[in-house]
Design an enzyme around this catalytic site. Structure first.
Site, short mmCIF file in Angstrom:
data_model
loop_
_atom_site.label_atom_id
_atom_site.label_comp_id
_atom_site.label_asym_id
_atom_site.label_seq_id
_atom_site.Cartn_x
_atom_site.Cartn_y
_atom_site.Cartn_z
N LYS A 1 0.84 -1.21 0.00
CA LYS A 1 0.00 0.00 0.00
C LYS A 1 0.87 1.25 0.00
CE LYS A 1 -3.86 -1.97 2.69
NZ LYS A 1 -4.94 -1.85 1.71
N ARG B 1 -10.09 -11.79 1.69
CA ARG B 1 -10.92 -12.83 1.08
C ARG B 1 -10.22 -14.18 1.11
NH1 ARG B 1 -11.26 -9.53 -4.46
NH2 ARG B 1 -11.06 -7.88 -2.92
N1 BES Z 1 -8.06 -4.15 4.46
C1 BES Z 1 -8.24 -3.71 3.13
C2 BES Z 1 -9.56 -2.96 2.92
C3 BES Z 1 -9.70 -1.64 3.62
C4 BES Z 1 -9.34 -0.47 2.98
C5 BES Z 1 -10.26 -1.57 4.87
C6 BES Z 1 -9.52 0.74 3.61
C7 BES Z 1 -10.42 -0.35 5.50
C8 BES Z 1 -10.06 0.79 4.88
C9 BES Z 1 -8.21 -4.88 2.17
O1 BES Z 1 -7.40 -5.93 2.54
C10 BES Z 1 -7.69 -4.35 0.88
O2 BES Z 1 -6.56 -3.98 0.83
N2 BES Z 1 -8.54 -4.33 -0.14
C11 BES Z 1 -8.20 -3.84 -1.42
C12 BES Z 1 -8.75 -4.78 -2.44
C13 BES Z 1 -8.22 -4.54 -3.82
C14 BES Z 1 -6.77 -4.95 -3.88
C15 BES Z 1 -9.04 -5.33 -4.80
C16 BES Z 1 -8.79 -2.44 -1.57
O3 BES Z 1 -9.88 -2.20 -1.04
O4 BES Z 1 -8.16 -1.60 -2.19
MN MN Z 2 -5.42 -5.66 1.88
#
Ligand code: BES
Ligand code: MN
Ligand code: ZN
Length: 498
Positions: free
Chosen positions: A281, A355
């Protein structure tokens, strides 16, 4: 804080403060009217001078009122005479903040008489308790100076008109307190930083939780990586392999009904920190990722509240927990791994890890022959784009279950909103080289729905619902901290199905 109910005469109370409502335009509620008469028109004289119009959220604190035994009267502007649910919730939250700022310990509320469309006194009392408890929540375990703010407010009494209301009110107090305790546990766990709250920490909390409630009520089992490997949990293991802290699969079982009663299983995402892994990230998105175990924390909170209320049902919490870290051994994009269900998954984005761990936990949950499985996960940032901070995302393979959850959300105010799981969205997860991929090779948007579709491939053996709480489990905007959602929604659901 203590909560109780009684049938009270507003003019004859010894409380530090009495709360009565005024609606627009300058209209006294029943209790305010009684106080007005006992004080020989003191309130009407104030209203005439334009001191309070009854506007929503305007307060007037009176002291030494002639003919009144209570020390203070808090006049609360309620706005319209018949309030909406959200206006009432907003009002009691404001009242709670106000009370914490004045030196009162024992308060009697007549806001139970305010009319809220379609809601009874039990609802008003529960909402008030949750607002009051939320207003006094602080998390300062990690502050070096433990000058914990002492709240003067210790006792809240809700006025009830007659016996039937008293019964509803007592029940609402009991349930409100239990839910507030569950929410507190959820917030406390979620707020702990990830250098302390790692999978072993959660496992220890689960063991302590079981011990605290006693063996014949709650049992706890922790699976180690070796056992996960034996079960074939390739997805969970692929997420944890870049981390030096071991993954845990935590199971908590509450037996509140006969063994023959099929359990409800709650599966909570327990990523104790989500860096994204190799699909790392950007820094602004990484802050907040200690909260990626809010689903797990919700499972603890709901179990706590259900046990406190001795609900006559069987409830199982399953928490897959690990860190998502980059590292020499972490999963690479395009790696293909085999899930516990046998499906092979091409991991195109290691940041779509929730997931993966949930999929194996959901397959694992088949062994409990559940009546229903509900997973709770901070799964997609897109859920915030779709719904803002107001409703959790709901997806389900069972219309009846979805309906019950939506209804429980509406009733409790901890709302959810359903999104589809249509075949078209499933198409997006086709992989060239494995059975499926964890994210689409070419983005179609709808990330919350696509994540739900991924989970749906592992939940075909039972009624299942998925709550995406990425947008609701923590406070929005500049306000930090966990909200304790969706503990209230799930408790309402459990109470409704009894
Ligand atoms: N934990 C995150 C989702 C999240 C984002 C929770 C912001 C709370 C606040 C999850 O694991 C994630 O990174 N999801 C990605 C999915 C994407 C790679 C398809 C996302 O939401 O960007
Ligand atoms: Mn994630
Ligand atoms: Zn995550």
């Amino acid at each position: 804080m203590d909560f109780n109910v009684k049938s009270a005469h507003p003019e004859k109370q010894r409380a530090d403060c009495i709360i009565v409502a005024v609606s627009e335009p300058r209209r006294l509620s029943r209790a305010a009217d009684i106080i007005n008469q006992a004080s020989k028109g003191y309130l009407t004289s104030l209203l005439k001078r334009g001191e309070l119009e009854g506007k929503f959220g305007r307060f007037l604190l009176l002291q030494n009122i002639p003919g009144i035994t209570a020390g203070r009267i808090l006049l609360v502007g309620q706005g319209k005479e018949t309030m909406t649910e959200s206006a009432f919730r907003d009002l009691v939250a404001r009242v709670a903040l106000y009370l914490n700022d004045i030196p009162v310990s024992d308060v009697l509320s007549f806001l139970t008489e305010v009319e809220v469309k379609d809601r009874d006194i039990g609802w008003k009392i529960q909402q008030s308790i949750l607002a009051l408890r939320a207003s006094q929540y602080r998390f300062d375990d990690f502050k070096s100076s433990k000058s914990k703010k002492i709240f003067s407010l210790k006792q809240m009494t809700f006025h009830v008109a007659h016996k039937k209301e008293a019964l509803l009110g007592e029940k609402a107090c009991e349930q409100g307190i239990a839910i507030a305790n569950g929410i507190k546990l959820t917030k406390d766990l979620a707020n702990v930083p990830a250098n302390v709250c790692n999978p072993s920490y959660l496992a220890k909390q689960a063991k302590d939780f079981a011990k605290q409630h006693g063996k014949d009520i709650v049992s706890c089992a922790i699976l180690e990586e070796k056992e996960m490997k034996a079960l074939g949990m390739g997805l969970l293991l692929s997420v944890t392999q870049g981390s030096t802290t071991p993954a845990k699969l935590i199971t908590l079982e509450y037996r509140g009904a006969k063994k023959s009663v099929k359990p409800i299983v709650l599966v909570g995402k327990g990523i104790t920190f989500d860096t994204g892994g190799n699909s790392i990230k950007v820094p602004p998105h990484m802050v907040g990722m200690k909260y990626d175990m809010c689903g797990a924390a919700t499972v603890f909170g709901v179990m706590q509240a259900a046990i406190e209320l001795e609900l006559p049902l069987n409830l199982i919490g399953v928490i897959p927990s690990c860190e998502n870290m980059p590292g020499a051994n972490s999963t690479r994009p395009e790696d293909i791994v085999t899930s516990m269900s046998g499906l092979t998954v091409e991991i195109l984005n290691t940041d779509a890890e929730g997931r993966l761990i949930l999929a194996d936990a959901l397959t694992y949950s088949e062994r409990f022959q559940p009546a229903a499985v509900i997973d709770i996960a901070t799964l997609t940032g897109a859920c915030q784009l779709a719904l803002g901070p107001y409703a959790s995302g709901l997806m389900s393979n069972n219309d009846e279950l979805a309906k019950s959850l939506l209804q429980a959300g509406q009733q409790s105010g901890d709302r959810a909103w359903q999104l589809p799981l249509w075949d078209e969205y499933h198409e997006a997860l086709k992989s060239e080289f494995a059975d499926i991929s964890n994210v689409p090779f070419s983005d179609i948007g709808a990330r919350t729905v696509v994540a739900g579709c991924f989970l749906a491939k592992f939940t075909q053996k039972y009624p299942w619902a998925h709550l995406d709480v990425a947008n609701t489990a923590t406070n929005a905007g500049s306000k930090r901290g966990a909200t304790g959602r969706p503990v209230t929604l799930l408790m309402q659901y459990l109470l409704d199905i009894l």
